[in-house]
Design an enzyme around this catalytic site. Structure first.
Site, mmCIF file in Angstrom:
data_model
loop_
_atom_site.group_PDB
_atom_site.id
_atom_site.type_symbol
_atom_site.label_atom_id
_atom_site.label_comp_id
_atom_site.label_asym_id
_atom_site.label_seq_id
_atom_site.Cartn_x
_atom_site.Cartn_y
_atom_site.Cartn_z
ATOM 1 N N TRP A 45 0.805 -1.233 0.000
ATOM 2 C CA TRP A 45 0.000 0.000 0.000
ATOM 3 C C TRP A 45 0.835 1.279 0.000
ATOM 4 O O TRP A 45 1.810 1.397 0.738
ATOM 5 C CB TRP A 45 -0.881 0.015 1.258
ATOM 6 C CG TRP A 45 -1.527 1.348 1.474
ATOM 7 C CD1 TRP A 45 -1.050 2.379 2.233
ATOM 8 C CD2 TRP A 45 -2.742 1.803 0.889
ATOM 9 N NE1 TRP A 45 -1.913 3.450 2.166
ATOM 10 C CE2 TRP A 45 -2.958 3.120 1.348
ATOM 11 C CE3 TRP A 45 -3.677 1.229 0.021
ATOM 12 C CZ2 TRP A 45 -4.076 3.865 0.972
ATOM 13 C CZ3 TRP A 45 -4.789 1.974 -0.349
ATOM 14 C CH2 TRP A 45 -4.978 3.278 0.128
ATOM 15 N N MET A 46 0.374 2.251 -0.805
ATOM 16 C CA MET A 46 0.991 3.590 -0.793
ATOM 17 C C MET A 46 -0.109 4.653 -0.776
ATOM 18 O O MET A 46 -1.128 4.469 -1.432
ATOM 19 C CB MET A 46 1.814 3.772 -2.064
ATOM 20 C CG MET A 46 2.397 5.160 -2.202
ATOM 21 S SD MET A 46 3.265 5.380 -3.776
ATOM 22 C CE MET A 46 1.912 5.902 -4.782
ATOM 23 N N ASN A 47 0.100 5.756 -0.025
ATOM 24 C CA ASN A 47 -0.730 6.947 -0.266
ATOM 25 C C ASN A 47 0.160 8.171 -0.461
ATOM 26 O O ASN A 47 1.008 8.123 -1.375
ATOM 27 C CB ASN A 47 -1.906 7.102 0.706
ATOM 28 C CG ASN A 47 -1.608 7.110 2.183
ATOM 29 O OD1 ASN A 47 -1.259 6.095 2.736
ATOM 30 N ND2 ASN A 47 -1.772 8.229 2.834
ATOM 31 N N ASP A 48 0.009 9.226 0.304
ATOM 32 C CA ASP A 48 0.630 10.527 -0.009
ATOM 33 C C ASP A 48 2.125 10.488 -0.354
ATOM 34 O O ASP A 48 2.892 9.798 0.315
ATOM 35 C CB ASP A 48 0.560 11.464 1.203
ATOM 36 C CG ASP A 48 -0.777 11.510 1.859
ATOM 37 O OD1 ASP A 48 -1.711 10.871 1.371
ATOM 38 O OD2 ASP A 48 -0.879 12.192 2.895
ATOM 39 N N GLN A 64 3.830 7.665 1.960
ATOM 40 C CA GLN A 64 3.101 6.930 2.984
ATOM 41 C C GLN A 64 3.004 5.483 2.526
ATOM 42 O O GLN A 64 2.492 5.211 1.422
ATOM 43 C CB GLN A 64 1.700 7.532 3.166
ATOM 44 C CG GLN A 64 1.698 8.883 3.843
ATOM 45 C CD GLN A 64 1.998 8.762 5.324
ATOM 46 O OE1 GLN A 64 1.125 8.482 6.115
ATOM 47 N NE2 GLN A 64 3.251 8.976 5.704
ATOM 48 N N TRP A 72 -4.469 0.507 3.782
ATOM 49 C CA TRP A 72 -3.803 1.406 4.728
ATOM 50 C C TRP A 72 -3.542 0.685 6.056
ATOM 51 O O TRP A 72 -4.359 -0.126 6.498
ATOM 52 C CB TRP A 72 -4.707 2.628 4.944
ATOM 53 C CG TRP A 72 -4.044 3.768 5.647
ATOM 54 C CD1 TRP A 72 -3.376 4.802 5.069
ATOM 55 C CD2 TRP A 72 -4.015 4.004 7.056
ATOM 56 N NE1 TRP A 72 -2.916 5.671 6.035
ATOM 57 C CE2 TRP A 72 -3.300 5.202 7.269
ATOM 58 C CE3 TRP A 72 -4.501 3.332 8.177
ATOM 59 C CZ2 TRP A 72 -3.076 5.737 8.527
ATOM 60 C CZ3 TRP A 72 -4.273 3.858 9.441
ATOM 61 C CH2 TRP A 72 -3.567 5.048 9.612
ATOM 62 N N PHE A 104 3.364 9.716 9.808
ATOM 63 C CA PHE A 104 2.420 10.333 8.864
ATOM 64 C C PHE A 104 3.168 11.304 7.930
ATOM 65 O O PHE A 104 4.384 11.455 7.998
ATOM 66 C CB PHE A 104 1.317 11.057 9.642
ATOM 67 C CG PHE A 104 0.109 10.188 9.921
ATOM 68 C CD1 PHE A 104 0.206 8.792 9.944
ATOM 69 C CD2 PHE A 104 -1.142 10.757 10.158
ATOM 70 C CE1 PHE A 104 -0.912 7.992 10.183
ATOM 71 C CE2 PHE A 104 -2.266 9.974 10.397
ATOM 72 C CZ PHE A 104 -2.158 8.588 10.414
ATOM 73 N N ASP A 179 0.931 17.020 8.921
ATOM 74 C CA ASP A 179 1.466 17.175 7.571
ATOM 75 C C ASP A 179 2.313 18.447 7.415
ATOM 76 O O ASP A 179 2.053 19.289 6.536
ATOM 77 C CB ASP A 179 0.319 17.154 6.528
ATOM 78 C CG ASP A 179 -0.590 15.939 6.692
ATOM 79 O OD1 ASP A 179 -0.147 14.957 7.309
ATOM 80 O OD2 ASP A 179 -1.734 15.979 6.217
ATOM 81 N N GLU A 230 -5.651 19.059 4.790
ATOM 82 C CA GLU A 230 -4.491 18.186 4.986
ATOM 83 C C GLU A 230 -3.374 18.618 4.034
ATOM 84 O O GLU A 230 -3.601 19.342 3.065
ATOM 85 C CB GLU A 230 -4.856 16.730 4.661
ATOM 86 C CG GLU A 230 -5.978 16.159 5.516
ATOM 87 C CD GLU A 230 -6.263 14.688 5.218
ATOM 88 O OE1 GLU A 230 -6.448 13.935 6.169
ATOM 89 O OE2 GLU A 230 -6.323 14.295 4.040
ATOM 90 N N TRP A 312 -9.571 8.961 -1.546
ATOM 91 C CA TRP A 312 -9.917 8.193 -0.337
ATOM 92 C C TRP A 312 -11.296 7.538 -0.449
ATOM 93 O O TRP A 312 -11.611 6.630 0.316
ATOM 94 C CB TRP A 312 -9.852 9.080 0.908
ATOM 95 C CG TRP A 312 -8.446 9.267 1.405
ATOM 96 C CD1 TRP A 312 -7.751 10.443 1.500
ATOM 97 C CD2 TRP A 312 -7.555 8.249 1.893
ATOM 98 N NE1 TRP A 312 -6.490 10.213 1.993
ATOM 99 C CE2 TRP A 312 -6.343 8.874 2.250
ATOM 100 C CE3 TRP A 312 -7.650 6.862 2.049
ATOM 101 C CZ2 TRP A 312 -5.248 8.171 2.755
ATOM 102 C CZ3 TRP A 312 -6.567 6.158 2.558
ATOM 103 C CH2 TRP A 312 -5.379 6.810 2.905
#
Ligand code: FRU
Length: 507
Positions: A45-48, A64, A72, A104, A179, A230, A312
């Protein structure tokens, strides 16, 4: 060697070849829907995007990352590097969760003057500023579970050491306090931290990255507030000789096309306070699939941006198998003016042309009905750039399709003066409600003709129009690549030029 030994050896060799093939990059980066123009992690998994910093001819991209699953989970900072913003190499995880919590989102800076004191023996420290998110505190309904912390690297970003005095900025009692994006404010010789604090931004300043003083707040009563603020960013951009300050604020949910999106403000920043030029809400990307986008630090003369290419609303459900999510293309940001209003224009970095694999250029030409452009291409590559320039304002559609009749339609509607992307028949969409939809974005330019660029990958399209002031990013999941490219028009469509350029894979 007797026969048995020879057979056993042969067996081992076959096994070794299979394992090597499974682990080869060709296998890992060519699964169904795997982006061929965009960074995605090899697995999980990857986000930001996080900590983007340019140093020693290397663009660092942290992100992330949860190495335990394709949804997540406890957040780490994954790490990838590039020397050209196009080809990426994934490196070992840079930051792991610890007793203060998950790691984060945040940023990274080059501390040239060693203000932090982390530098040793003349080595310049790279310093990461991130949010420690304590999951126990969150579950216990405390309000101070997000705090800002530091880590530093003395080996060009390869390995990182967390600061023993963490956290450096303590939460005053806000459930959303995260953030941090830090920049060097040259005219006063101090660091500025732009922090997302629930429904507004709080600016802090510091001389050493370790102790922070609150400067001001911005935004509680301005901009879009359909969700929580964010991943902000603050940076100067020049228009001719005048310097403006751009404040990016990511918002989830509440985007113009539902869910997550990046809004921005243009104004002035004086080291203490941000003052916008007007009260308008502007969007950096109107599509459903660009989020948490921020810019690289330490790139003199260029402002380079990259976002997470998902939303999201459904990021944890998309039908990829071994990994989830990718980044957008790296984009260069500039200011433009239309009808007396300032906008930030995003365009793919020029380095993308390194992937050019040949194509066709047509025009001027008139289209009535369907004009199949891909038929003229020697060999489809599965990922490509389409550029179209009309002679005047006129309706048109660009249809990207495959042999299974799946299609994505991108177009311009003159009556509405809007661009649109329709992914309702572009492939798998049943993993979440409302994915199969048509998305709209306003035309901002007042030029007499339309210029549009599409960058198409295996499972995404990025639209850049109005010199980059209108951008839309949209993902989709077709059973096979959308290799057929046609332009459709009811009335005589007059095009100044039309081109299709195949692109090689970055893997
Ligand atoms: C944005 C975000 C950030 C947070 C991170 C957690 O997508 O919610 O605010 O730091 O993701 O993974």
């Amino acid at each position: 060697m007797n026969k048995v030994k020879a057979l056993v050896l042969f067996g081992f060799m076959l096994l070794a070849l299979r394992v090597a093939a499974q682990n080869s990059p060709a296998q890992a980066y060519h699964e169904p829907f795997r982006p061929q123009l965009h960074f995605s992690p090899k697995a999980h998994w990857m986000n930001d995007p996080n900590g983007m910093v340019y140093y020693n001819q290397t663009y660092h991209l942290f992100f992330q990352y949860y190495p335990g699953d394709i949804v997540w989970g406890p957040m780490h900072w994954g790490h990838a590097v590039s020397t050209d913003l196009v080809h990426w190499k994934e490196l070992p995880i840079a930051l792991y969760p610890d007793s203060l919590g998950y790691i984060f989102s945040g940023s990274a800076v080059v501390d040239y003057k060693n203000t932090s004191g982390f530098g040793k023996n003349g080595k310049i420290p790279l310093v990461a500023i991130f949010t420690h998110h304590d999951p126990k505190g969150e579950k216990g309904w405390k309000n101070d579970f997000q705090n800002e912390s530091l880590a530093y690297s003395l080996d060009n970003g390869n390995t990182w050491t967390k600061y023993s005095g963490n956290p450096v900025l303590k939460n005053p009692g806000l459930r959303d306090f995260r953030d941090p994006k830090v920049m060097w404010y040259e005219s006063e010789g101090k660091w500025i931290m732009t922090l997302a604090t629930f429904n507004h931004i709080t600016f802090y300043s510091s001389s050493d990255l370790k102790s922070w003083k609150k400067e001001s707040e911005f935004g509680a009563t301005i901009g879009a507030h359909g969700g929580v603020w964010e991943c902000p960013d603050l940076f100067p951009l020049k228009l001719q000789d005048k310097t403006y300050w751009v404040l990016l604020v990511n918002l989830n949910p509440g985007g113009p096309n539902k869910g997550s999106a990046t809004q921005y403000f243009i104004g002035q920043f004086n080291g203490n306070k941000f003052t916008p030029v007007d009260n308008n809400t502007r969007w950096l990307d109107y599509g459903p699939d660009e989020y948490a986008g921020v810019t690289w630090s330490n790139t003199p003369n260029r402002r380079l941006f990259l976002g997470w290419m998902s939303n999201w609303l459904y990021a944890t459900k998309v039908p990829t198998s071994t990994w989830r999510s990718a980044t957008t293309l790296a984009r260069e940001l500039n200011l433009v003016t239309y009808n007396g209003s300032l906008f930030v224009a995003s365009n793919p970095v020029s380095e993308l042309s390194k992937l050019n694999a040949g194509g066709v250029v047509r025009g001027p030409l008139k289209i009535n009905g369907e004009y199949d452009l891909s038929g003229k291409l020697a060999k489809p590559t599965g990922q490509y750039v389409v550029k179209l320039q009309t002679a005047k304002q006129q309706d048109f559609k660009i249809e990207l399709s495959n042999t299974q009749h799946q299609k994505l339609i991108v177009g311009y509607d003159k009556a509405m003066n809007q661009y649109y992307i329709d992914r309702s028949t572009a492939g798998i969409a049943d993993f979440t409600e409302g994915f199969a939809r048509k998305y709209f974005a306003p035309r901002l330019s007042s030029n007499e003709n339309i210029q549009l660029t599409l960058v198409v990958d295996k499972a995404s399209v990025e639209l850049f129009a109005d010199g980059g002031a209108t951008v839309m990013t949209c993902i989709f999941f077709p059973a096979e690549p959308l290799n057929k490219v046609s332009v459709l028009a009811d009335k005589n469509l007059e095009l100044k030029s039309l081109s299709l350029t195949g692109l090689n894979s970055i893997w």
